[in-house]
Each structure stands twice: as C-alpha cells, then as structure tokens.
Scaffold this motif. Structure first.
Motif, PDB file in Angstrom:
ATOM      1  N   THR A   1       3.923  35.104  13.351  1.00 64.68           N
ATOM      2  CA  THR A   1       4.875  34.950  14.457  1.00 64.68           C
ATOM      3  C   THR A   1       6.306  34.769  13.966  1.00 64.68           C
ATOM      4  OG1 THR A   1       4.517  32.551  14.470  1.00 64.68           O
ATOM      5  CG2 THR A   1       3.131  33.872  15.936  1.00 64.68           C
ATOM      6  N   ASN A   2       6.516  34.802  12.663  1.00 62.59           N
ATOM      7  CA  ASN A   2       7.856  34.502  12.098  1.00 62.59           C
ATOM      8  C   ASN A   2       8.416  33.225  12.718  1.00 62.59           C
ATOM      9  OD1 ASN A   2      10.215  34.773  10.577  1.00 62.59           O
ATOM     10  ND2 ASN A   2      11.215  35.999  12.164  1.00 62.59           N
ATOM     11  N   ALA A   3       7.729  32.137  12.516  1.00 59.70           N
ATOM     12  CA  ALA A   3       8.079  30.877  13.165  1.00 59.70           C
ATOM     13  C   ALA A   3       9.485  30.411  12.796  1.00 59.70           C
ATOM     14  CB  ALA A   3       7.046  29.814  12.786  1.00 59.70           C
ATOM     15  N   GLY A   4      10.077  29.637  13.693  1.00 59.70           N
ATOM     16  CA  GLY A   4      11.439  29.156  13.495  1.00 59.70           C
ATOM     17  C   GLY A   4      11.473  27.655  13.253  1.00 59.70           C
ATOM     18  N   GLY A   5      11.998  26.913  14.210  1.00 61.96           N
ATOM     19  CA  GLY A   5      12.032  25.460  14.080  1.00 61.96           C
ATOM     20  C   GLY A   5      13.435  24.939  13.878  1.00 61.96           C
TER      21      GLY A   5
ATOM     22  N   VAL B   1      16.236  26.238  10.634  1.00 61.14           N
ATOM     23  CA  VAL B   1      16.558  27.649  10.427  1.00 61.14           C
ATOM     24  C   VAL B   1      18.006  27.830   9.989  1.00 61.14           C
ATOM     25  CG1 VAL B   1      16.761  29.881  11.592  1.00 61.14           C
ATOM     26  CG2 VAL B   1      14.777  28.433  12.007  1.00 61.14           C
TER      27      VAL B   1
ATOM     28  N   MET C   1      14.302  31.580   8.871  1.00 60.68           N
ATOM     29  CA  MET C   1      13.025  31.614   9.578  1.00 60.68           C
ATOM     30  C   MET C   1      11.889  31.650   8.553  1.00 60.68           C
ATOM     31  SD  MET C   1      13.964  32.077  12.934  1.00 60.68           S
ATOM     32  CE  MET C   1      12.741  33.037  13.862  1.00 60.68           C
TER      33      MET C   1
ATOM     34  N   ARG D   1      10.181  34.125   7.674  1.00 58.72           N
ATOM     35  CA  ARG D   1      10.267  35.284   6.770  1.00 58.72           C
ATOM     36  C   ARG D   1      11.110  34.967   5.532  1.00 58.72           C
ATOM     37  NH1 ARG D   1      10.581  39.697   9.041  1.00 58.72           N
ATOM     38  NH2 ARG D   1      10.745  39.303  11.253  1.00 58.72           N
TER      39      ARG D   1
ATOM     40  N   GLY E   1       5.979  38.505  11.610  1.00 62.44           N
ATOM     41  CA  GLY E   1       6.419  38.668  12.995  1.00 62.44           C
ATOM     42  C   GLY E   1       5.675  39.748  13.756  1.00 62.44           C
ATOM     43  N   SER E   2       4.658  40.373  13.160  1.00 61.46           N
ATOM     44  CA  SER E   2       3.935  41.446  13.855  1.00 61.46           C
ATOM     45  C   SER E   2       2.766  40.911  14.683  1.00 61.46           C
ATOM     46  CB  SER E   2       3.465  42.510  12.869  1.00 61.46           C
ATOM     47  OG  SER E   2       2.491  41.986  11.989  1.00 61.46           O
TER      48      SER E   2
ATOM     49  N   SER F   1      13.003  36.795  23.090  1.00 67.13           N
ATOM     50  CA  SER F   1      12.232  35.874  22.265  1.00 67.13           C
ATOM     51  C   SER F   1      12.983  35.574  20.982  1.00 67.13           C
ATOM     52  CB  SER F   1      10.857  36.433  21.924  1.00 67.13           C
ATOM     53  OG  SER F   1      10.184  35.494  21.103  1.00 67.13           O
ATOM     54  N   ALA F   2      13.499  34.368  20.885  1.00 66.33           N
ATOM     55  CA  ALA F   2      14.223  33.983  19.678  1.00 66.33           C
ATOM     56  C   ALA F   2      13.249  33.650  18.565  1.00 66.33           C
ATOM     57  CB  ALA F   2      15.125  32.793  19.964  1.00 66.33           C
ATOM     58  N   GLU F   3      12.256  32.801  18.885  1.00 66.98           N
ATOM     59  CA  GLU F   3      11.363  32.369  17.805  1.00 66.98           C
ATOM     60  C   GLU F   3       9.891  32.317  18.194  1.00 66.98           C
ATOM     61  OE1 GLU F   3      12.842  28.504  16.570  1.00 66.98           O
ATOM     62  OE2 GLU F   3      12.192  27.525  18.397  1.00 66.98           O
ATOM     63  N   HIS F   4       9.540  32.462  19.453  1.00 68.91           N
ATOM     64  CA  HIS F   4       8.131  32.316  19.857  1.00 68.91           C
ATOM     65  C   HIS F   4       7.335  33.614  19.801  1.00 68.91           C
ATOM     66  CE1 HIS F   4       9.118  28.412  22.298  1.00 68.91           C
ATOM     67  NE2 HIS F   4       9.218  28.248  21.001  1.00 68.91           N
ATOM     68  N   GLY F   5       8.022  34.751  19.691  1.00 72.03           N
ATOM     69  CA  GLY F   5       7.317  36.023  19.663  1.00 72.03           C
ATOM     70  C   GLY F   5       7.095  36.600  21.052  1.00 72.03           C
TER      71      GLY F   5
ATOM     72  N   LYS G   1      18.346  34.641  15.350  1.00 71.28           N
ATOM     73  CA  LYS G   1      16.912  34.598  15.663  1.00 71.28           C
ATOM     74  C   LYS G   1      16.590  35.670  16.680  1.00 71.28           C
ATOM     75  CE  LYS G   1      15.670  29.724  15.253  1.00 71.28           C
ATOM     76  NZ  LYS G   1      15.564  28.482  16.057  1.00 71.28           N
TER      77      LYS G   1
ATOM     78  N   ASN H   1      12.908  37.449  17.626  1.00 71.10           N
ATOM     79  CA  ASN H   1      11.511  37.810  17.379  1.00 71.10           C
ATOM     80  C   ASN H   1      10.984  38.738  18.461  1.00 71.10           C
ATOM     81  OD1 ASN H   1      11.113  36.544  14.968  1.00 71.10           O
ATOM     82  ND2 ASN H   1      10.030  34.773  15.781  1.00 71.10           N
TER      83      ASN H   1
END
Lengths: 472, 472
Positions: free
Chosen positions: A155-159, A162, A167, A169, A206-207, A426-430, B193, B195
């Motif tokens: 999901t290429n998580a953020g938090g 960053v 991220m 990745r 992120g796929s 979607s910034a970070e949740h996918g 960001k 995603n």
C-alpha cells in the motif's frame, strides 16, 4: 472454440489442485477456517474466500500462484488487515492468501544499515529489531502492532514521519515478489543505487496486491535520533502556517520530522469530547501546528529549536507556542494529534478522507471542502487535520442518520473538489475497492490505460486481487 | 498475410509523414543537419539518424510518436548527450528526437517548494533558478551545464549528494511523458503523497527513453544549506571507514551530505599526475574519506563537526584529519575528488565502471576487483574511488596498447565479479547500449521477462529506443 467452465466449477478445480499440491495444512476450506474474519479496517464488507492459503515459503506462494494462473482463479493477498480502502477484502470467489506464516527478521546488516524481513512480519517487530540493533526503522503508523511489512509495501504506507524520511517506498531497497505466473523476482539486494533496468521495486510498491504477492524485502535502516524537540504552535493564518513550514525546513539543523496541522474545529472537538487531553494555548488561533525536529545533538538542538521559535514569535509567524519540556509533554501534544484513534467510539459511522494537494493549495482546499460540506449539511461534524508538510489532509465528516445516499453525496462533494483542484483522492491509504470509482478524478484516461496495459502484461488472466485499484 | 515493407522503405514513409505533419522546421533531413554530432560521452559509436525531430511542444512530440508508432519507426530521444552508457546514441535507422527546444522553467512555487520545468532545460539552469528562489535543487553532477532534466530523469541520475537527498527519482514529484502511441501522461502534480494506482513516475524514471519521451516534470526543491562543513580523513582500514560512516550518520546533527572514499592508488595517482592539487595528510593511510555535512546553523554545526572529528580521532576511527577552514579549503579537497574530469587527458582509452554493492561488501569487492585485474594486467593503471555511503564504486582501468579483446576481458573480469557478489552492474549510469549484455548479471531471468512484458505493454512495436536497456 473451447468451452470455458463457469467460475464455481473452475474454483472447485483450482482449490482441489491447490490442496493436492500444497496439502491441507497450507490450503484450508471454509469448513476448516470458519469464524475467521476477512474484512479490513475500512468497513468494506468482505465475503469468505473459497479457500485460505497460508504458505510458509516463497516457493509455496509460487506453487499456489502457478496453479491459480493455470485455473484463472482469483487470489486476494492478506496481511494484517489494517487497510483503509478495502484492498484486502474478499469480493467473492477468490482464494485468500495470508502471509501470516512468513514472518520474522531474516538478517540485520549494521554496516550496510539494512534489515531483511519476511512479508508477514508486523511493522512493530521490525521497529523493535531495528531499535535493538541501534537503528530506527522510519515508517510508523497507528496500526504498527498489526500491520505487516508486506502490506506496508503493497500500500506504500505513509504516516507521521514522511516529511523527513519519505513513504514506505523510500524505506525499501529490494522487494521479493511472486508474479501471477509463479515467477519470483527480487529480494536480496542491499544497494542504495541500482540503475539496472525498470524499477520493478517501485512498481510493486503501492500496487496493492494486483501485480504480485510480496514475500520478502530488504529495508533501509536510519540512524536513531538522539534528541527530539517538540512544540505546539498557535498560528494567526494559513500563510503563517506555510511560512513556518518553509522557515523550519531552512533553519532547523536536523530539519522537520513532523509538521501536523489541526484546524480549530478539530481542536474544539478534542477539547469538548476528550477533556482528559489538555490542549495547550488558548482556543482563539486560526490553526494549530505540532512541530517536531529530531536529530543527533541534544543540547545544541534544544538551543537551536528555542532560538528558532523565539524568532518566529518575534516575526509574528507564530502567535503563541508551547515547547515540550519533557517526554511527557511531547506525548501529551501527540495525544491530541492521535485523537482519531478514539473516532470509532466518538464518531461512529464517520466518513474519512485521505486526500492531498500542493502545500500551497491545501489550506484553500480544506476551506472549500469545509464550506461545501457545511452548506449542505450544517449540523454535521466536520474535522480537518493532516500531515501538512506533505500536503496531506484528513477530513472526517459525520452526521447521525445519514443514509447510504447521503454518504455517497458527501463522498462526491469531497472527491469532486479534490479532482477540480488537481489533488489526489488517495494520499496514503491507496485505492483498494473503496476508491476504484474515483481514481479517474486524479488520473487521466491515458494514465489509466497505461496502468491497465501494465496490469495485463504482468497478470494476463487478472487473477491478482481483481476488482481492486483499477477497473479492468 | 500482409507483406511488411522493409525498414528503409518504412523509414522513408515515416519521415515523409513526419515532415508533412510537423513541417521542415521541426523535422530535418540528413542533408539539413549535416555535421551535427549524435554521440554521447560514453564513446559508443553513433550513426546518423534518418531524420532529426526538434519539437517545441508536448503536442508536437505526441504527433511525432503517433506517426512513428503507425509506421513502426524507431525513435531515439536525445537531451544533453552527456550519458555514459550510449543510451542516446543512434544505432542505425532511428529518427532522433531532440528536446532542445523544450527548454525553460515554467513555474516556481515557493510555498509548495516545487519547480516545474520543460525536459530540455539544462540541470544548471534549474539549479540557478532554485537558488535564485531561495532553495536548492539537490541533484548535482559534473555535466550540469550540458545535461538536461529530461535526461537526468530518463537515466535516474545520481551524483555526489545521493547519500543525503537521494537519486533523481527522489527529486521528481511528477513526470509528463508521451508514450509510444502518442498518449500523454502526468506532468502537473505537486503532491508529495499520491497513492493513486501504479507508480508511472518511477517506472519512467530510469527507463532511458524506452518507455516514453519525457517532456516536462515537477521537481522538488530543498531548503538551501546555510553551512557546509568538510573534512579530509586518513583511515587505518576498511572497518574504520564503515564505522566512520555509521557514526557520522548517527552523530552529525545535519546528517552526512557526502562520504567519498578514495583508495591509496587513487590518491597516489593524483599526487603524481596532478601535482598542482595538494592532497592533505601523509600518503600512508589505507583509505581517504572526504566527509561533508550541510545544515542550517553555521556556528553550532561547526562546533558539532569539530567535536565529532575529535572523538573519532580519540577513538582511533580516524588516523588523521584536516578540517576545511574556508570555502577555498573545501574546494581544494573536492578538487582531488573531481580529478576524474582530467581523465580524458591523463588516461586516454580508460575503461570506467560504475558498480555498486552493499556497503558492508564494497571494500571487499574493491579489493578483489583490484587483485583480479592486477593479477592479469600487472602494468595497468587501476583506480578505485566512489560514493561509498551509497555502496557505489567507480573503477577505472587502463593500459596503453590494450586491444578490443583485452578491453572485453577487463569488462568480463569486473562485471562477473560484480554478479558473483550480488552487486549492480550499473549504480547510476544506466544500461543504455553499453551494458545490455551484462544486465543479466544483476537481474534474474524472471526480472528480465517482467521488464520485457512491461516494455511490450507500453510500446508494442518496440519503437522507443530499441536496442537499449533490455534486449527484446
């Protein structure tokens, strides 16, 4: 022309072949896994899978995918099930592949500052292993105890970090993944620089399980911060917020490790609903910023941080500020920003958005979003906050009694505004299953076509997490 | 079955169609561009293209590619022609597409810290525009005056500051590119960001003109450093080198912005052949490190840097050190590291390698490489140095009178060792045409198959820079 068997028959045959190849311990049937939950944290409804595969090795994952590829059998990969977009939910007819048995740290290389890990390892285990080896693993998010590294990559998580460390990745040096046909790529490279052909690592990151099943990764470790300085700032206007961000990046010796912005409605909500959290400063500021820097030199950093804040107060950039004098103070500031952990109790049925904009536009976007929602639903609870250093806004909206049609309308208002302003839905949740319908607001038809072409090239039978990320 | 016209006929038809659609000012013929050079800095021989396309706009690039796609006409995209791998050379039969007319900074957004630019803009122009706006553009390399941003993205350029700011891919927020069929993706997004589906930006970055023609990009700006501290360190052994790297990352408040390691043969070469460059310290150290940190607080940083080096001397990590007391001192240290600019004069006919390893293995790799080369060619000049913080080694080998067969043998020795040790045959220079044959030493058959599938999905007629990066 050959007759295609129907999906149910095909599914039965695939499950039989999987069970024969991998055994009943690895491949269990609904009667055997009864009661297990297959939904994630998004609230997206999940069906039960037609079988549950719990491989122990990459080779077993490869065997499973080879069989699924052969039988055109859809597969949904599952990690910690903490996603916010329904990306790991079962839509119906899939086998679920859980990486729960592929867990553990394989290798820590302190000289290269790398940690090699199986995909099913919880994030917190990696953080603790890194800490024990004298390093920091930079990704951090609330679900750390449950989410897995494989899911973080998928999901290429953020938090919260960053702004300083990037991220997920940016924490990954190599990814081992099993592709749809069972072939295995990557997984052991510790190089920071590697310009050998197409960037498969970033493509898989992120796929969301649609291009491959991530089985292993080489992660990058960072120097452990030896000093953390934290302040809570009251800001006069949005221009001051972005000025503070720019000045802090320019003047703080260790840079900015967090720049969390809260709109007044958010702080008012915390004051009212979580009175045990003491919000510093008065309630008369236009915005609140939680500013953090973390570096290597406790004394010098502390002095530089205080000098910086004093200058910002003198210049009128900050209206008022409280500097954390202890870890407990800093924890109390963060507790305010972490209030969303209480949302399930305090704002049941809320709709959460995770959108992003250019930093210069995020303030305007938040204001327009708030205005449009309030114009239509004046009684709604609307909270805005976010990782503003990354342009990432979280918007929460709720009103008791909203119907499904109301919820759709609220989403339409927010996502259409996001699209209009050139933002990201979607910034970070996918994207998962939840945002499949709005991806086109942030991506052009040519981009969607390119993504579909890549998907079909790597997964010609569309067996990997179909119905997620991109409509085929 | 339809008869395929031969390549020459097809080429003539394609050029005629290009000229008709775009005009003689945009599409010129060999008689019109006679004398123009089409080779890059790698020394790879280049043919002349059958036509030269110099579009002014993305739309003109799209028109050109649509026509080339229709006629199956190969296209090689050219920027500043400073590549080291022959990626922009003409193999024969291609049209060349130069982005030279698509040059200039489009927008600087100081609040979002972004700079939007056309692909043909020289790196140095971007650096200067960023500087003028009070920021730094972090990518820097020797060819800055000639290389273009489009080429920097297409090759995922590296350079001296990767340890702090990352490769070119880390400086890019969005890429506008024209795909093989003329469709246009990306180009205006300023979000950090985002995603939303597959990471097309990172896929294009480093694809060396084989997946699309990059026309525009949104770049990320960084805070301009206000203080730079530099030291030249003599090291007792390789363990001390990696210890210094780890400690510096842990203890320097602003982190490490350069960690350049030179083997004694390199320093001896500089002393002997470039006596005007004064190499600090004695010549009796096992390794030399150029250490740099750049941050925000001149006084505190300088004090912290001196404290750190004193501790490293006390601990025996460093044998001896010289701290730059002025910009001139720092420039003198860097002049030693920049000696390779004099190679064309001093070591004509040299073979240069750009390989990478895990940091923990780079010392061993360098030693084995040196030993294997010296065992076979005891008279050869062999120099080793590199961006060790990134595991990136540069190896240079030369002996007057080497035949083409000798050169092939030298390459075989170095690349096979790289493959054996799990290293990368291209750390930062890319694959181009030069390393096509050795890509398989760093990438598995499954990875090569995945790359080919992606290439064919996005460029089904293989018109974009065929014969580069991956053998189809």
């Amino acid at each position: 022309m050959q007759q295609q068997p129907n999906a149910a028959t095909r599914g039965n045959e695939a499950v039989a072949a999987l069970r024969e190849a991998l055994g009943a311990d690895i491949v269990s049937l609904p009667a055997e896994f009864g009661g297990r939950q297959f939904a994630d944290w998004s609230g997206t409804p999940s069906a039960d899978p037609i079988a549950l595969i719990r491989p122990r090795t990459t080779e077993e994952v490869a065997t499973a995918l080879r069989i699924c590829h052969q039988f055109r059998q859809p597969v949904v990969t599952q990690g910690g099930m903490t996603g916010h977009a329904g990306g790991a939910c079962v839509l119906g007819g899939e086998v679920a592949l859980s990486v729960e048995r592929m867990s553990g740290v394989i290798d820590i290389d302190p000289v290269s500052a790398t940690l090699t890990v199986f995909a099913g390892t919880p994030l917190q285990v990696v953080q603790e292993a890194a800490d024990h080896a004298g390093f920091m693993f930079a990704l951090d998010l609330g679900a750390r105890g449950s989410c897995t590294i494989g899911g973080n990559i998928a999901t290429n998580a953020g938090g919260n970090r960053v702004i300083r460390y990037g991220m997920m990745r940016d924490q990954v040096l190599d990814v081992e993944a099993v592709l749809a046909d069972g072939s295995v790529i990557g997984g052991e490279r510790k190089m920071i620089k590697n310009n050998t052909g197409y960037d498969l690592r970033n493509l898989l990151t992120g796929s969301e399980g649609t291009l491959g099943v991530i089985t292993r990764a080489v992660l990058r470790l960072r120097a452990k911060p030896r000093a953390i300085s934290t302040a809570w700032c009251g800001m006069p206007d949005y221009a001051a917020v972005t000025t503070l961000l720019g000045r802090a990046q320019e003047r703080l010796p260790a840079g900015v490790s967090a720049f969390e912005v809260m709109w007044p409605s958010y702080c008012d909500f915390v004051r009212e609903r979580l009175p045990e959290l003491r919000v510093p400063l008065g309630s008369d500021h236009a915005y609140y910023v939680l500013l953090e820097t973390c570096g290597a030199d406790p004394e010098r950093q502390s002095a530089a941080f205080e000098d910086f804040l004093a200058d910002m107060l003198d210049d009128g950039v900050i209206a008022d500020a409280a500097i954390a004098q202890s870890d407990a103070d800093a924890a109390a500031f963060w507790a305010i920003r972490d209030a969303p952990a209480e949302y399930p109790r305090l704002i049941p049925g809320r709709i959460s958005f995770d959108i992003s904009f250019a930093v210069a536009q995020a303030g305007d976007a938040a204001q327009r979003c708030d205005e449009r929602l309030r114009a239509r639903w004046p009684q709604a609870t609307i909270l805005v906050y976010g990782h503003l250093g990354d342009g990432n806004l979280h918007v929460v909206a709720q009103e008791p009694g909203w119907t499904d049609a109301d919820i759709d309308d609220v989403k339409r208002v927010v996502y259409e505004l996001t699209g209009e302003m050139g933002g990201s839905v979607s910034a970070e949740h996918g994207i998962g299953e939840e945002k499949l319908g709005v991806l086109g607001l942030s991506r052009s038809p040519a981009e969607l076509a390119a993504m579909k072409a890549i998907k079909l090239a790597l997964d010609p039978h569309n067996i990997l997490n179909p119905g997620k990320v991109i409509a085929m």
